[in-house]
Design an enzyme around this catalytic site. Structure first.
Site, PDB file in Angstrom:
ATOM      1  N   ARG A 147       1.003  -1.539   0.193  1.00 14.52           N
ATOM      2  CA  ARG A 147      -0.080   0.468   0.406  1.00 14.52           C
ATOM      3  C   ARG A 147       1.007   1.243  -0.184  1.00 14.52           C
ATOM      4  NH1 ARG A 147      -3.832   2.460   5.067  1.00 14.52           N
ATOM      5  NH2 ARG A 147      -5.310   3.899   4.300  1.00 14.52           N
ATOM      6  N   ASP A 156       2.348   6.588  -2.829  1.00 14.77           N
ATOM      7  CA  ASP A 156       3.334   6.883  -2.885  1.00 14.77           C
ATOM      8  C   ASP A 156       2.969   7.700  -4.288  1.00 14.77           C
ATOM      9  OD1 ASP A 156       6.418   8.416  -3.022  1.00 14.77           O
ATOM     10  OD2 ASP A 156       6.992   6.711  -3.015  1.00 14.77           O
ATOM     11  N   VAL A 188       0.293  10.195  -5.519  1.00  8.40           N
ATOM     12  CA  VAL A 188       0.904  11.427  -5.774  1.00  8.40           C
ATOM     13  C   VAL A 188       2.605  11.880  -5.756  1.00  8.40           C
ATOM     14  CG1 VAL A 188       0.967  13.009  -3.296  1.00  8.40           C
ATOM     15  CG2 VAL A 188      -0.694  11.114  -3.582  1.00  8.40           C
ATOM     16  N   GLY A 216       4.188  11.269  -8.309  1.00  9.49           N
ATOM     17  CA  GLY A 216       4.947   9.914  -8.677  1.00  9.49           C
ATOM     18  C   GLY A 216       5.734   9.277  -7.508  1.00  9.49           C
ATOM     19  N   ASP A 270       8.568   8.649  -5.376  1.00  9.86           N
ATOM     20  CA  ASP A 270       9.306   9.405  -5.483  1.00  9.86           C
ATOM     21  C   ASP A 270       9.766   9.752  -3.854  1.00  9.86           C
ATOM     22  OD1 ASP A 270       7.761  11.495  -4.391  1.00  9.86           O
ATOM     23  OD2 ASP A 270       8.778  12.847  -5.041  1.00  9.86           O
ATOM     24  N   SER A 290       7.895  10.819  -1.235  1.00  9.87           N
ATOM     25  CA  SER A 290       7.750  11.906  -0.937  1.00  9.87           C
ATOM     26  C   SER A 290       6.481  11.391   0.866  1.00  9.87           C
ATOM     27  CB  SER A 290       7.285  13.264  -2.137  1.00  9.87           C
ATOM     28  OG  SER A 290       5.734  12.700  -2.778  1.00  9.87           O
ATOM     29  N   ASN A 308      -4.370   9.231   4.604  1.00  8.27           N
ATOM     30  CA  ASN A 308      -2.571   8.660   4.488  1.00  8.27           C
ATOM     31  C   ASN A 308      -2.372   8.057   6.296  1.00  8.27           C
ATOM     32  OD1 ASN A 308      -1.748   7.934   1.938  1.00  8.27           O
ATOM     33  ND2 ASN A 308      -0.838  10.120   2.190  1.00  8.27           N
ATOM     34  N   PRO A 344      -7.554   6.984  -5.170  1.00  7.96           N
ATOM     35  CA  PRO A 344      -9.073   6.977  -5.002  1.00  7.96           C
ATOM     36  C   PRO A 344      -8.859   6.767  -3.766  1.00  7.96           C
ATOM     37  CG  PRO A 344      -7.396   5.186  -5.339  1.00  7.96           C
ATOM     38  CD  PRO A 344      -6.430   6.120  -5.399  1.00  7.96           C
ATOM     39  N   HIS A 354      -5.867  -6.000  -2.329  1.00  8.87           N
ATOM     40  CA  HIS A 354      -7.141  -6.352  -1.162  1.00  8.87           C
ATOM     41  C   HIS A 354      -7.269  -7.850  -0.967  1.00  8.87           C
ATOM     42  CE1 HIS A 354      -9.049  -1.637  -1.918  1.00  8.87           C
ATOM     43  NE2 HIS A 354      -7.574  -1.622  -1.409  1.00  8.87           N
ATOM     44  N   ASP A 370      -3.368 -13.918  -3.029  1.00 22.08           N
ATOM     45  CA  ASP A 370      -4.114 -14.270  -4.358  1.00 22.08           C
ATOM     46  C   ASP A 370      -5.147 -13.641  -5.122  1.00 22.08           C
ATOM     47  OD1 ASP A 370      -6.166 -14.947  -2.218  1.00 22.08           O
ATOM     48  OD2 ASP A 370      -4.889 -16.893  -2.194  1.00 22.08           O
TER      49      ASP A 370
END
Length: 339
Positions: free
Chosen positions: A57, A62, A65, A67, A69, A71, A89, A157, A187, A243
């Site tokens: 996740r 990362d 948002v 790319g 990187d 951040s 987050n 999303p 998920h 799976d």
């Protein structure tokens, strides 16, 4: 921006990034880089298997948002919020695993391996550990110099998104509807809190939910509870295995999130769900390729960005951070990585 235009823009970002990354990027500068990260990840998952979902996740949050990187790793301070402060987050975990890997890498190969690459390696290693899904990771990402609290909600999303919103969000990152359905299979590991799915059982039960499953959720989250400290697995069949059972859950009406259930709401996505539900090996192969593709979104390479010395702080703040840690340690205060 239309979905078609968003997809074209996103594809240009991914294509440009792909040309800049290389498999075996650290073969001469830090040959043990990937093995060090893998060892740290495996040790962490042996202690807490739920960290595998957290690390997968973390890459997703990362890359969507600014790319891929790193951040998302920047820790907030008393005076400045970062991506980690965003409401979407707040439940992220695994930061300590990334920092542990970074510490070992700095000891072996100082100022060489980026935090962004560590995040990408760690997600791959988690997929291998939990699902036997292995793939190469092209590296050479550089670490970003910006982390804004407002960016995640503008780019990620959300669990309440309908299919149209999901499709548009993924298209903006150069990911197709097929990529979206494939990546949603992550998920099959992880958990969600009452706050994430209470909208499907209150004030009335979503008719697409399996009746018995809905009753179990009502017992878990009674009286319209939106508690964030009460959780249940996203996949009730094999919650610690990456799976294709997630896709079966969708067909059975036994998924928690609106964004997951909505994959059954169109002929195109339902056909994909049915296909992956019946063939784990085929889905796993596609998942590996989709993870590689996502890991190349809008990356920084060459002289862009930098190589962070500490993944949770910008290099310009490292001296201040170290002074604060030294001060806290000398005063007897306990310090630890945030997970």
């Amino acid at each position: 921006m239309s979905t078609a235009l968003a997809f074209l823009v996103g594809m240009s970002m991914v294509t440009a990034s792909m040309a800049s990354l290389q498999e075996g990027f650290y073969s001469s500068t830090c040959p043990s880089a990937e093995s060090i990260v893998k060892s740290v990840v495996y040790d962490a998952l042996d202690s807490d298997v739920t960290l595998g979902a957290a690390l997968v996740r973390l890459l997703f949050h990362d890359c969507f948002v600014r790319g891929c990187d790193a951040s998302v790793l920047i820790a907030p301070t008393d005076s400045e919020q970062t991506e980690r402060s965003a409401s979407i987050n707040l439940s992220l975990r695994g930061f300590g695993v990334i920092e542990d890997a970074k510490i070992q890498l700095e000891a072996a190969c100082p100022e060489t391996v980026s935090c962004a690459d560590i995040v990408a390696f760690a997600a791959r290693d988690s997929a291998l550990k939990l699902g036997g899904i292995n793939y190469t990771v092209a590296a050479g990402r550089r670490d970003g110099l910006v982390s804004n609290v407002s960016d995640p909600l503008l780019n990620l999303p959300q669990f309440t998104f309908n299919l149209s919103q999901l499709t548009t969000t993924f298209a903006k990152k150069g990911l197709s509807v097929k990529d979206m359905v494939i990546l949603s299979g992550a998920h099959s590991i992880g958990a969600a809190s009452c706050a994430s799915f209470s909208n499907r059982i209150y004030p009335t039960v979503d008719p697409t939910l399996n009746t018995t499953f809905a009753e179990s959720l009502e017992k878990l989250c009674p009286n319209g509870s939106t508690a964030t400290n009460v959780t249940t697995y996203l996949d009730y069949q094999t919650p610690a295995v990456l799976d294709n059972k997630y896709y079966q859950d969708i067909l059975y009406g036994k998924v928690l999130l609106t964004s997951d259930e909505d994959l059954a709401e169109s002929k195109t996505t339902l056909t994909l769900v049915e296909s992956y539900a019946s063939d784990n090996d085929a889905w796993a192969t596609l998942f590996a390729a989709a993870m590689q593709k996502m890991g190349k979104i809008d990356v920084l390479t060459g002289t862009k960005g930098n190589i962070r010395l500490n993944c949770s702080v910008f290099n310009s703040d490292t001296d201040t951070y170290l002074r604060e840690m030294t001060s806290e340690n000398s005063s007897g205060q306990e310090t630890s990585n945030v997970i």
